[in-house]
Design an enzyme around this catalytic site. Structure first.
Site, PDB file in Angstrom:
ATOM      1  N   ASP A   1      65.234 -51.665 101.850  1.00 14.13           N
ATOM      2  CA  ASP A   1      64.594 -52.408 100.754  1.00 14.13           C
ATOM      3  C   ASP A   1      65.320 -53.707 100.420  1.00 14.13           C
ATOM      4  OD1 ASP A   1      62.794 -50.224 100.478  1.00 14.13           O
ATOM      5  OD2 ASP A   1      64.321 -49.175  99.309  1.00 14.13           O
ATOM      6  N   GLU A   2      65.886 -54.352 101.417  1.00 12.99           N
ATOM      7  CA  GLU A   2      66.608 -55.611 101.186  1.00 12.99           C
ATOM      8  C   GLU A   2      65.669 -56.810 101.098  1.00 12.99           C
ATOM      9  OE1 GLU A   2      67.278 -53.624 103.795  1.00 12.99           O
ATOM     10  OE2 GLU A   2      69.332 -52.884 103.594  1.00 12.99           O
ATOM     11  N   GLY A   3      64.382 -56.575 101.358  1.00 14.84           N
ATOM     12  CA  GLY A   3      63.445 -57.710 101.356  1.00 14.84           C
ATOM     13  C   GLY A   3      63.249 -58.257 102.766  1.00 14.84           C
ATOM     14  N   LYS A   4      63.348 -57.365 103.755  1.00 22.43           N
ATOM     15  CA  LYS A   4      63.186 -57.775 105.158  1.00 22.43           C
ATOM     16  C   LYS A   4      61.792 -58.335 105.402  1.00 22.43           C
ATOM     17  CE  LYS A   4      64.320 -53.615 106.597  1.00 22.43           C
ATOM     18  NZ  LYS A   4      64.858 -53.008 105.381  1.00 22.43           N
TER      19      LYS A   4
ATOM     20  N   LEU B   1      68.015 -63.484  94.936  1.00 20.90           N
ATOM     21  CA  LEU B   1      69.134 -64.080  94.204  1.00 20.90           C
ATOM     22  C   LEU B   1      68.736 -64.398  92.754  1.00 20.90           C
ATOM     23  CD1 LEU B   1      72.036 -65.124  94.507  1.00 20.90           C
ATOM     24  CD2 LEU B   1      71.113 -67.342  95.179  1.00 20.90           C
TER      25      LEU B   1
ATOM     26  N   ARG C   1      64.143 -47.320  92.131  1.00 16.66           N
ATOM     27  CA  ARG C   1      65.342 -47.432  92.968  1.00 16.66           C
ATOM     28  C   ARG C   1      66.589 -47.437  92.097  1.00 16.66           C
ATOM     29  NH1 ARG C   1      62.402 -52.222  96.029  1.00 16.66           N
ATOM     30  NH2 ARG C   1      61.132 -51.019  97.453  1.00 16.66           N
TER      31      ARG C   1
ATOM     32  N   SER D   1      66.743 -66.475  99.584  1.00 21.85           N
ATOM     33  CA  SER D   1      65.433 -66.302  98.958  1.00 21.85           C
ATOM     34  C   SER D   1      65.625 -66.301  97.439  1.00 21.85           C
ATOM     35  CB  SER D   1      64.817 -64.991  99.444  1.00 21.85           C
ATOM     36  OG  SER D   1      63.681 -64.693  98.682  1.00 21.85           O
ATOM     37  N   VAL D   2      64.875 -67.176  96.768  1.00 20.44           N
ATOM     38  CA  VAL D   2      65.058 -67.324  95.311  1.00 20.44           C
ATOM     39  C   VAL D   2      63.820 -66.874  94.526  1.00 20.44           C
ATOM     40  CG1 VAL D   2      66.834 -69.117  95.414  1.00 20.44           C
ATOM     41  CG2 VAL D   2      64.418 -69.783  95.528  1.00 20.44           C
TER      42      VAL D   2
ATOM     43  N   THR E   1      56.743 -47.374  99.332  1.00 20.07           N
ATOM     44  CA  THR E   1      56.171 -46.218 100.029  1.00 20.07           C
ATOM     45  C   THR E   1      55.951 -45.054  99.065  1.00 20.07           C
ATOM     46  OG1 THR E   1      57.167 -46.864 102.107  1.00 20.07           O
ATOM     47  CG2 THR E   1      56.570 -44.560 101.924  1.00 20.07           C
TER      48      THR E   1
ATOM     49  N   ALA F   1      58.942 -46.523 105.991  1.00 20.50           N
ATOM     50  CA  ALA F   1      59.158 -47.921 105.604  1.00 20.50           C
ATOM     51  C   ALA F   1      57.906 -48.446 104.897  1.00 20.50           C
ATOM     52  CB  ALA F   1      59.421 -48.755 106.851  1.00 20.50           C
ATOM     53  N   GLY F   2      58.044 -49.566 104.266  1.00 20.38           N
ATOM     54  CA  GLY F   2      56.865 -50.167 103.656  1.00 20.38           C
ATOM     55  C   GLY F   2      57.214 -51.481 103.028  1.00 20.38           C
ATOM     56  N   HIS F   3      56.341 -52.456 103.189  1.00 21.94           N
ATOM     57  CA  HIS F   3      56.552 -53.677 102.443  1.00 21.94           C
ATOM     58  C   HIS F   3      55.234 -54.346 102.103  1.00 21.94           C
ATOM     59  CE1 HIS F   3      57.139 -55.019 106.689  1.00 21.94           C
ATOM     60  NE2 HIS F   3      56.216 -55.876 106.306  1.00 21.94           N
TER      61      HIS F   3
ATOM     62  N   GLN G   1      64.363 -49.674 107.286  1.00 25.86           N
ATOM     63  CA  GLN G   1      65.499 -49.081 106.531  1.00 25.86           C
ATOM     64  C   GLN G   1      66.717 -50.016 106.597  1.00 25.86           C
ATOM     65  OE1 GLN G   1      63.845 -46.526 108.877  1.00 25.86           O
ATOM     66  NE2 GLN G   1      62.399 -46.496 107.214  1.00 25.86           N
TER      67      GLN G   1
HETATM   68  P1  IMP Z   1      63.384 -40.121 105.540  1.00 27.70           P
HETATM   69  O1  IMP Z   1      63.550 -41.372 106.336  1.00 27.70           O
HETATM   70  O2  IMP Z   1      61.998 -39.985 104.936  1.00 27.70           O
HETATM   71  O3  IMP Z   1      63.800 -38.886 106.289  1.00 27.70           O
HETATM   72  O4  IMP Z   1      64.375 -40.213 104.264  1.00 27.70           O
HETATM   73  C1  IMP Z   1      65.790 -40.164 104.412  1.00 27.70           C
HETATM   74  C2  IMP Z   1      66.466 -41.101 103.410  1.00 27.70           C
HETATM   75  O5  IMP Z   1      66.174 -42.461 103.767  1.00 27.70           O
HETATM   76  C3  IMP Z   1      65.988 -40.950 101.965  1.00 27.70           C
HETATM   77  O6  IMP Z   1      67.070 -41.210 101.092  1.00 27.70           O
HETATM   78  C4  IMP Z   1      64.949 -42.046 101.814  1.00 27.70           C
HETATM   79  O7  IMP Z   1      64.786 -42.457 100.467  1.00 27.70           O
HETATM   80  C5  IMP Z   1      65.588 -43.137 102.660  1.00 27.70           C
HETATM   81  N1  IMP Z   1      64.608 -44.078 103.197  1.00 27.70           N
HETATM   82  C6  IMP Z   1      63.748 -43.894 104.215  1.00 27.70           C
HETATM   83  N2  IMP Z   1      63.020 -45.005 104.433  1.00 27.70           N
HETATM   84  C7  IMP Z   1      63.427 -45.919 103.548  1.00 27.70           C
HETATM   85  C8  IMP Z   1      63.082 -47.283 103.317  1.00 27.70           C
HETATM   86  O8  IMP Z   1      62.228 -47.895 103.982  1.00 27.70           O
HETATM   87  N3  IMP Z   1      63.765 -47.903 102.308  1.00 27.70           N
HETATM   88  C9  IMP Z   1      64.732 -47.284 101.591  1.00 27.70           C
HETATM   89  N4  IMP Z   1      65.090 -46.021 101.781  1.00 27.70           N
HETATM   90  C10 IMP Z   1      64.455 -45.345 102.755  1.00 27.70           C
END
Ligand code: IMP
Length: 433
Positions: A13-16, A333, A306, A414-415, A301, A39-41, A225
């Site tokens: 979740d760094e903002g990729k 930032l 957070r 990124s601002v 997701t 993942a998700g964005h 991730q």
């Molecule tokens: P899993 O990937 O669903 O098995 O989750 C394992 C760990 O990775 C958990 O703490 C999730 O919250 C974390 N995690 C998985 N995908 C992401 C992501 O895209 N961003 C942040 N944390 C993630």
């Protein structure tokens, strides 16, 4: 032109997404090399909001070929829903712009059910997974009983594999977790149908990448991730089940390591983590609330809030080492604006000694106390700034200190959430290799 790997340096979740979208202008191919729909964005393009879990956001660029590598675990249902949603919004999708490796592992319904059952059984000690079946799917891959994309396209082979695997899964579900079993038919028919829909997209991704490299087309490897969720290098066992680190791009896409020319580490200007696990700089006070509110720190997701805290240079130095970072992109930032002082963790204090590496055991990591350095904050609105030299002096001081601590040059800042709200110091795609 170089190829670029984009990796998260913290816990995801760094903002990729925004940085990948920005760099995709220069990439002819974008490839995802690990993870799945954990993942998700979200991207806002031309006032329209798009949410991506599996398909690279490069799909919005008409001339970009998006690839799903063999290192990914793919839920066909989620993937096809994503395809249908994009098509419904006028995006053309087909073999010309989207391909899936024939070796990509398929997330099956029993993977998701096992993921949820296992987390529930663990109670307070749970990992806090996204519940998408990621871990159980990777387990089957390593145990050599996974279903790959190529299997979905072979009716008899798929049926035989499923018939072989299912009794063990059902035994585990019924007898250990007291959960419902699956019948062969309830999986076979819909999965074969989804396989048929996916058939035109399935390809040998490694061959496509080799040809592209020969033709001098540049490739963006998109990590999901982050480094500290890496199965080998992260805060085990509070990690995901794949290798988000840059080296994972070689195995997960099917290229030699020599193809990974530049490695851009995405660094959120503070730290966040979702799910369980150690987090030395976590702020459980009003600073944490400020970061959640101003940074809108809710998972795209799972929607979970957070956990937030100050920037941790120990975590970043580790990421620089593990990924061979060649550049940094600092994101969000603007979220630090008005905080005074701003803090950076420069070392850990543990058992009366200082250390600047992450211990391997949770027990020791939990004992680590962050040693903070304080820097003066800034109150000026920085969202409109487009040139580095126009940033307030204290903002620059913060960035320069981060760069010095990590030992890697900052290339992008990124601002704000919009594409334009970015300061580009050095585009990694324009560097010589
Ligand atoms: P899993 O990937 O669903 O098995 O989750 C394992 C760990 O990775 C958990 O703490 C999730 O919250 C974390 N995690 C998985 N995908 C992401 C992501 O895209 N961003 C942040 N944390 C993630």
């Amino acid at each position: 032109m170089p190829n670029v790997v984009v990796v998260g340096t913290q816990w995801g979740d760094e903002g990729k997404g925004k940085i990948v979208d920005l760099l995709t202008d220069q990439a002819r191919l974008v490839v995802r090399y690990q993870g799945g729909n954990n993942a998700g964005h979200t991207l806002v393009v031309g006032g329209k909001k798009f949410i991506f879990h599996l398909i690279p956001s490069g799909i919005l660029h008409p001339d970009t070929l998006c690839l799903i590598g063999n290192g990914v675990v793919l839920d066909p249902q989620v993937f096809l829903t994503e395809v249908d949603n994009l098509k419904g919004r006028g995006i053309v999708i087909g073999p010309d712009n989207l391909r899936i490796s024939e070796r990509t592992q398929v997330i099956m319904p029993y993977h998701q059910r096992l993921d949820l059952a296992r987390e529930q059984a663990k109670g307070a000690g749970k990992i806090g997974t996204t519940g998408r079946g990621i871990g159980p799917c990777y387990e089957d891959k390593v145990a050599r009983r996974g279903i790959r994309m190529a299997d979905l396209l072979d009716t008899d082979g798929f049926k035989a594999k499923l018939a072989d695997i299912l009794p063990e899964k059902n035994f585990y579900l019924e007898k250990f977790f007291l959960d419902k079993p699956f019948s062969l038919e309830e999986i076979l028919t819909p999965y074969l149908a989804m396989g048929e829909r996916l058939r035109p997209l399935v390809a040998n991704v490694a061959v496509i990448l080799e040809q592209a490299a020969r033709q001098g087309k540049n490739i963006l490897f998109e990590g999901a991730q982050g480094t500290h969720l890496d199965i080998d290098h992260g805060t085990y066992p509070y990690v995901t089940s794949s290798n988000p680190v840059a080296g994972g791009a070689a195995t997960g896409a099917g290229v030699g390591p020599g193809q990974l020319h530049q490695v851009l580490g995405i660094v959120k200007a503070y730290t966040t983590r979702v799910g369980g696990g150690p987090f030395p700089t976590e702020c459980l006070d009003k600073i944490g609330d400020h970061l959640v509110e101003c940074g809108v720190e809710f998972g795209s997701t799972t929607g979970r809030r957070r956990r937030c805290g100050w920037l941790d240079a120990v975590v970043l130095k580790d990421a620089a080492r593990l990924n061979g970072l060649t550049g940094l992109a600092i994101t969000k930032l603007d979220v630090l604006t008005t905080l005074n002082p701003v803090k950076i963790c420069v070392a850990y204090q543990v058992n009366g000694a200082s250390r600047d590496t992450i211990p391997a055991t949770l027990k020791e990591l939990e004992r680590c106390q962050p040693v903070f350095e304080e820097l003066p904050g800034w109150t000026e609105d920085i969202r409109g700034v487009r040139r580095y030299q126009d940033l307030p002096v204290n903002t620059r001081r913060y960035l320069e200190r981060v760069q010095e601590l990590v030992g890697v040059p900052i290339q992008l800042v990124s601002v704000g959430p919009d594409r334009e709200e970015t300061i580009i110091l050095q585009n990694p795609f324009t560097l010589n290799i």
